[in-house]
Design a protein around this motif. Structure first.
Motif, PDB file in Angstrom:
ATOM      1  N   LEU A 194       0.837  -1.212   0.000  1.00 13.01           N
ATOM      2  CA  LEU A 194       0.000   0.000   0.000  1.00 13.01           C
ATOM      3  C   LEU A 194       0.867   1.256   0.000  1.00 13.01           C
ATOM      4  CD1 LEU A 194      -2.892  -0.907   2.454  1.00 13.01           C
ATOM      5  CD2 LEU A 194      -3.126  -0.208   0.089  1.00 13.01           C
ATOM      6  N   PHE A 217       2.254   1.780  -3.489  1.00 20.58           N
ATOM      7  CA  PHE A 217       1.229   2.304  -4.412  1.00 20.58           C
ATOM      8  C   PHE A 217       0.972   3.784  -4.123  1.00 20.58           C
ATOM      9  CE2 PHE A 217      -0.576  -2.220  -4.366  1.00 20.58           C
ATOM     10  CZ  PHE A 217       0.236  -2.583  -5.424  1.00 20.58           C
ATOM     11  N   ASN A 218       0.913   4.082  -2.833  1.00 22.27           N
ATOM     12  CA  ASN A 218       0.651   5.453  -2.442  1.00 22.27           C
ATOM     13  C   ASN A 218       1.759   6.388  -2.941  1.00 22.27           C
ATOM     14  OD1 ASN A 218       0.675   7.804  -0.503  1.00 22.27           O
ATOM     15  ND2 ASN A 218      -1.235   6.794   0.051  1.00 22.27           N
ATOM     16  N   PHE A 263      -3.284   1.175  -9.913  1.00 25.78           N
ATOM     17  CA  PHE A 263      -2.758   1.202  -8.538  1.00 25.78           C
ATOM     18  C   PHE A 263      -3.879   1.252  -7.508  1.00 25.78           C
ATOM     19  CE2 PHE A 263       1.379   2.961 -10.321  1.00 25.78           C
ATOM     20  CZ  PHE A 263       1.977   1.720 -10.254  1.00 25.78           C
ATOM     21  N   SER A 310      -5.154  -2.229  -7.223  1.00 24.70           N
ATOM     22  CA  SER A 310      -4.229  -3.059  -6.431  1.00 24.70           C
ATOM     23  C   SER A 310      -4.333  -2.692  -4.953  1.00 24.70           C
ATOM     24  CB  SER A 310      -2.786  -2.860  -6.893  1.00 24.70           C
ATOM     25  OG  SER A 310      -2.701  -3.072  -8.267  1.00 24.70           O
ATOM     26  N   SER A 311      -4.497  -1.408  -4.670  1.00 26.04           N
ATOM     27  CA  SER A 311      -4.617  -0.986  -3.263  1.00 26.04           C
ATOM     28  C   SER A 311      -5.867  -1.588  -2.647  1.00 26.04           C
ATOM     29  CB  SER A 311      -4.720   0.535  -3.145  1.00 26.04           C
ATOM     30  OG  SER A 311      -3.630   1.144  -3.750  1.00 26.04           O
ATOM     31  N   ARG A 312      -6.955  -1.631  -3.441  1.00 32.69           N
ATOM     32  CA  ARG A 312      -8.197  -2.193  -2.932  1.00 32.69           C
ATOM     33  C   ARG A 312      -7.990  -3.663  -2.544  1.00 32.69           C
ATOM     34  NH1 ARG A 312     -12.235  -5.064  -4.471  1.00 32.69           N
ATOM     35  NH2 ARG A 312     -11.361  -5.378  -6.545  1.00 32.69           N
ATOM     36  N   GLN A 346      -5.241  -5.118  -1.645  1.00 28.14           N
ATOM     37  CA  GLN A 346      -4.432  -5.207  -0.419  1.00 28.14           C
ATOM     38  C   GLN A 346      -5.256  -4.847   0.812  1.00 28.14           C
ATOM     39  OE1 GLN A 346      -1.634  -6.611  -0.273  1.00 28.14           O
ATOM     40  NE2 GLN A 346      -1.259  -6.714  -2.475  1.00 28.14           N
ATOM     41  N   LEU A 347      -6.128  -3.835   0.646  1.00 30.02           N
ATOM     42  CA  LEU A 347      -6.975  -3.441   1.786  1.00 30.02           C
ATOM     43  C   LEU A 347      -7.943  -4.562   2.147  1.00 30.02           C
ATOM     44  CD1 LEU A 347      -7.674   0.298   0.971  1.00 30.02           C
ATOM     45  CD2 LEU A 347      -6.497  -0.595   2.971  1.00 30.02           C
TER      46      LEU A 347
END
Ligand code: ADP
Length: 342
Positions: free
Chosen positions: A99, A102-103, A120, A123-125, A127-128
């Motif tokens: 995360l 990506f950030n 991104f 992908s963050s979603r 991981q969350l």
């Protein structure tokens, strides 16, 4: 003079008979207080004293044995908690690191490119979601472990519980190209169980079976009555199998087998630990049989009524012991094991 001499010798011998065991008792107590938990009063000294002193020494040794065993248990628990904490931190670090990356990428270069930004963010979603899933599973495990779980026992048909878990797994099996079959007895199998939690056991086992079976393979779930009103649920796959050396460890938390490669292993090694805890608090058993390249069979055996099963729960580490059980069925005898949720 002779009589006096004999009297002195006898008195000295008698005094020694009392003082020696007492001295040993003092020495052992002091050693114990200083943390030398292995210190005991030697057998010879136990027998040397009067019967009262011998009894006291025996009791002292028994107490020291218990103390040593308790401290050892607490030490093992502490080590396990420490390992668990390390594993949790390790598991949390991976999605958090992803995360962060990506950030950073979004705030720097990729932020202006709509396609890269969408990628991104997606992908963050993922991981969350993984973090959320991990948190939920960890919470569930800690509740199961601490004995705080309130089992909602109902005399429902086990076939219905298994059926709904299998329905949920249908889409995943189709996506993977694995046939999912349910074989069940014609007559209802009424055993007292917590349908939601047993459903979770089946979901975890079937989820693994699908994950570790190649396309074209099959997963069969069999629900049958067993002796004494018990029931069994078998999850049989034609998957990769499990290395014999790994079999004893697969129920450990965070354990992932060597065949659980990235392509297959989206899990965290918590699924089977949760399944076993749920089966344990139902006072059932879960067994596994596997042959490399041939397949794996998990067999869950559940008793007709967990409340009737005596004895400690296998695998519990909690000092609280038995979980609370509540019977929410309309036919339940009032007052039996009724507890309000904490
Ligand atoms: P995960 O979430 O990683 O699947 P589990 O606790 O459910 O964790 O399983 C632990 C390990 O046991 C897996 O990583 C895998 O190596 C092995 N395993 C579990 N079920 C199966 C199966 N049906 N076939 C082959 N291996 C399995």
């Amino acid at each position: 003079a002779l009589a006096l001499g004999i009297a002195v010798i006898v008195a000295a011998a008698m005094a020694l008979r009392v003082t020696t065991p007492l001295r040993r008792l003092t020495e052992a107590s002091r050693a114990l207080a200083e943390g030398q938990l292995g210190s005991r009063i030697p057998r010879a000294d136990v027998r040397a004293g009067s019967s009262e002193l011998a009894e006291l020494a025996v009791q002292f040794n028994a107490m020291a044995d218990q103390l040593e065993a308790s401290v050892e248990m607490i030490r093992r628990d502490r080590d396990r908690s420490r390992d668990f904490l390390a594993d949790v931190s390790h598991e949390l670090r991976t999605p958090i690191a992803a995360l962060l990356t990506f950030n950073e990428l979004l705030t720097e270069r990729a932020g202006d490119d709509p396609r890269a930004r969408a990628e991104f963010l997606e992908s963050s979603r993922v991981q969350l979601e993984r973090l959320d899933w991990l948190a939920q599973n960890l919470l569930e495990l800690s509740k199961l472990d601490s004995g705080l779980v309130l089992l909602d026992l109902r005399p429902d048909d086990l076939r219905t519980t298994v059926e709904s878990a299998i329905e949920q797994a249908g889409p995943a099996a189709r996506r993977r190209g694995v046939t999912l079959q349910l074989e069940q007895a014609d007559a209802p199998i009424r055993i007292r169980h917590d349908p939601q939690r047993i459903g979770q056991v089946v979901t975890n086992l079937v989820g693994n079976a699908i994950k570790f079976t190649d396309p074209g393979g099959s997963v069969r779930v069999r629900v049958r009555p067993a002796a004494d009103g018990d029931a069994t649920i078998e999850v049989i796959d034609t998957g990769v199998g499990i290395e014999p050396a790994e079999l004893p460890r697969i129920f450990d938390r965070f354990y992932r087998g060597s065949l659980a490669n990235e392509a297959r292993g989206s899990g965290s090694g918590l699924g089977l630990a949760i399944a076993r805890s749920i089966v344990d608090i139902h006072r059932g058993t879960i067994e596994v049989e596997s042959r490399l390249g041939v397949g794996t069979t998990f067999t869950v055996t559940l008793p007709a009524d967990p409340r009737r099963e005596a004895g400690p729960i296998a695998g519990t580490t909690s000092l609280e012991g038995a979980p609370k059980m509540v019977d929410s069925s309309p036919t339940a005898a009032p007052g039996l094991n009724r507890e309000t949720p904490r």
